[in-house]
Write an enzyme that holds these catalytic residues in place. Sequence first.
Site, PDB file in Angstrom:
ATOM      1  N   ARG A   4       0.881  -1.181   0.000  1.00 47.17           N
ATOM      2  CA  ARG A   4       0.000   0.000   0.000  1.00 47.17           C
ATOM      3  C   ARG A   4       0.913   1.223   0.000  1.00 47.17           C
ATOM      4  NH1 ARG A   4      -5.463   1.044   1.827  1.00 47.17           N
ATOM      5  NH2 ARG A   4      -5.732   3.082   2.785  1.00 47.17           N
ATOM      6  N   HIS A  34      -7.164   0.992  -7.113  1.00 50.06           N
ATOM      7  CA  HIS A  34      -7.491   0.341  -5.840  1.00 50.06           C
ATOM      8  C   HIS A  34      -8.268  -0.941  -6.159  1.00 50.06           C
ATOM      9  CE1 HIS A  34      -7.983  -0.258  -1.712  1.00 50.06           C
ATOM     10  NE2 HIS A  34      -8.685   0.790  -1.353  1.00 50.06           N
ATOM     11  N   GLN A  69     -10.384  -2.996  -3.494  1.00 48.54           N
ATOM     12  CA  GLN A  69     -11.664  -2.385  -3.155  1.00 48.54           C
ATOM     13  C   GLN A  69     -12.715  -2.738  -4.196  1.00 48.54           C
ATOM     14  OE1 GLN A  69     -12.561  -0.410  -0.343  1.00 48.54           O
ATOM     15  NE2 GLN A  69     -14.559  -0.907  -1.214  1.00 48.54           N
ATOM     16  N   ASP A  86     -16.540   8.906  -2.682  1.00 50.01           N
ATOM     17  CA  ASP A  86     -15.291   8.711  -1.948  1.00 50.01           C
ATOM     18  C   ASP A  86     -14.874  10.068  -1.401  1.00 50.01           C
ATOM     19  OD1 ASP A  86     -12.948   7.636  -0.944  1.00 50.01           O
ATOM     20  OD2 ASP A  86     -11.957   7.449  -2.888  1.00 50.01           O
ATOM     21  N   CYS A 113     -16.171   3.660  -0.048  1.00 50.32           N
ATOM     22  CA  CYS A 113     -15.073   2.751   0.298  1.00 50.32           C
ATOM     23  C   CYS A 113     -14.536   2.979   1.709  1.00 50.32           C
ATOM     24  CB  CYS A 113     -13.957   2.856  -0.732  1.00 50.32           C
ATOM     25  SG  CYS A 113     -13.286   4.508  -0.920  1.00 50.32           S
ATOM     26  N   ARG A 149     -14.297  -6.983   1.951  1.00 51.06           N
ATOM     27  CA  ARG A 149     -12.855  -6.890   1.717  1.00 51.06           C
ATOM     28  C   ARG A 149     -12.172  -8.179   2.185  1.00 51.06           C
ATOM     29  NH1 ARG A 149     -10.469  -1.837   1.198  1.00 51.06           N
ATOM     30  NH2 ARG A 149      -8.553  -3.065   0.993  1.00 51.06           N
TER      31      ARG A 149
END
Length: 310
Positions: A105, A133, A136, A227, A267, A295
Site C-alpha cells: 500500500r 485500488h 476495493q 469517496d 469505500c 474486503r
Amino acid sequence: MKKDFLSILDMTPEDLTHCLDLAARLKTDRPLGRNAPTSTALDGRHVAMLFDKPSLRTLATFEIAVRELGGNIIEPPADSTLGGREALSDVALNLERWVAAAVIRTFAQGRQMEFARATSRLHVVNALSDDEHPCQALADMLTLRERWGTLAGKTLTFVGDGNNVATSLAHAGAMLGLTIRVASPEGYELPDRVIAEVAALGGSTARTERFTDPEAAVAGADAVYTDTWTSMGQEDESAARRQAFLPYQANAALMSRAKPGALFLHCLPAHRGEEVTDEVIDSPASVVLDQSENRLHTEKALLAMLLAES
C-alpha cells in the site's frame, strides 16, 4: 492468473468471476473456522505487509485473510522497505527468499510495478496506490452481486474525484457488464487512459461514461458511490477540492434522482458532512459495512488464487 495483482486488468473476466464465486464460498464457510476447507490453503507460507499509507480496513482484512488461510504475516517497517533505504528491487529480491507474497500500500503505482518486475516468484498485490485500488473493486463487485444477483445491465454512478477507486470500478464494471458513470468537476475527471483501457477490453455492452453534472449522472442509476474529496497526499489541496466538489455531495436530494431503492456505496473512511451526509450513509440504502466486510472474503479468494491455486 498472472503472478501479480496490481490492477483489475491483471485478471481476465473469467478470473474476476471465479474470484467472486470463490469469495462467496469462503464467506459461507467462514463460520467453520479451522474446519473450513481452505483453512490450510497457504500451508504456513508467509506474506509481507508493506504499508507506507495508513490503513484500517486493508491492513486488518489482509492480516485476518492470511491467518484464516493458514499463512503467517510479517510486517517490516516501511522505512526499511519502501522508504528509500535501499533499491526497491533489492528489497523485493530479499523478500522473495523468505515470503510467498508482498501486499503493498503506497503512493506511486510505479513502485509496485518495479517491485513486481524484480522477482520471478514473489506475488505482489496492490493494496492501494494513487492510480488504482483493485482490492476495493473486488469487494464492491461482491457486494453488488449479493444484492442484485447479476451486474449485467445495471448502472452505478460514481460521484466525485475520478480517482483510483473510480478507475478500478470502471475496469471491473466493464468486465462484468456493469455501466459506470463518473461525475466530476472539470479538472478532476476520470483519466483518458482509463476510458481507453475500458474500450480495449471489448466484447461488453457495458459503458464507462464521464459527466460534469452530478444530477444527470445519478438519474436512473441503480447505485450511487462516492469517496473522500481529498486523498492521502493531497492535503494541501483540501480547501480548493472542498469548494469544487460541494455540488457533488451525496445527500438525500441527489439520491432522489436515482432509481427507487438505489444502493449507496462508499469505500471508507467517510468524511461525514463533506462528500456524504449522515442521512445517506446511515440509511437503509447504504451498504458501506457490507463493502467493508467483503474486503476480507475477496482478499482471501485473491490470495488463494495467487498462492494456493498457483
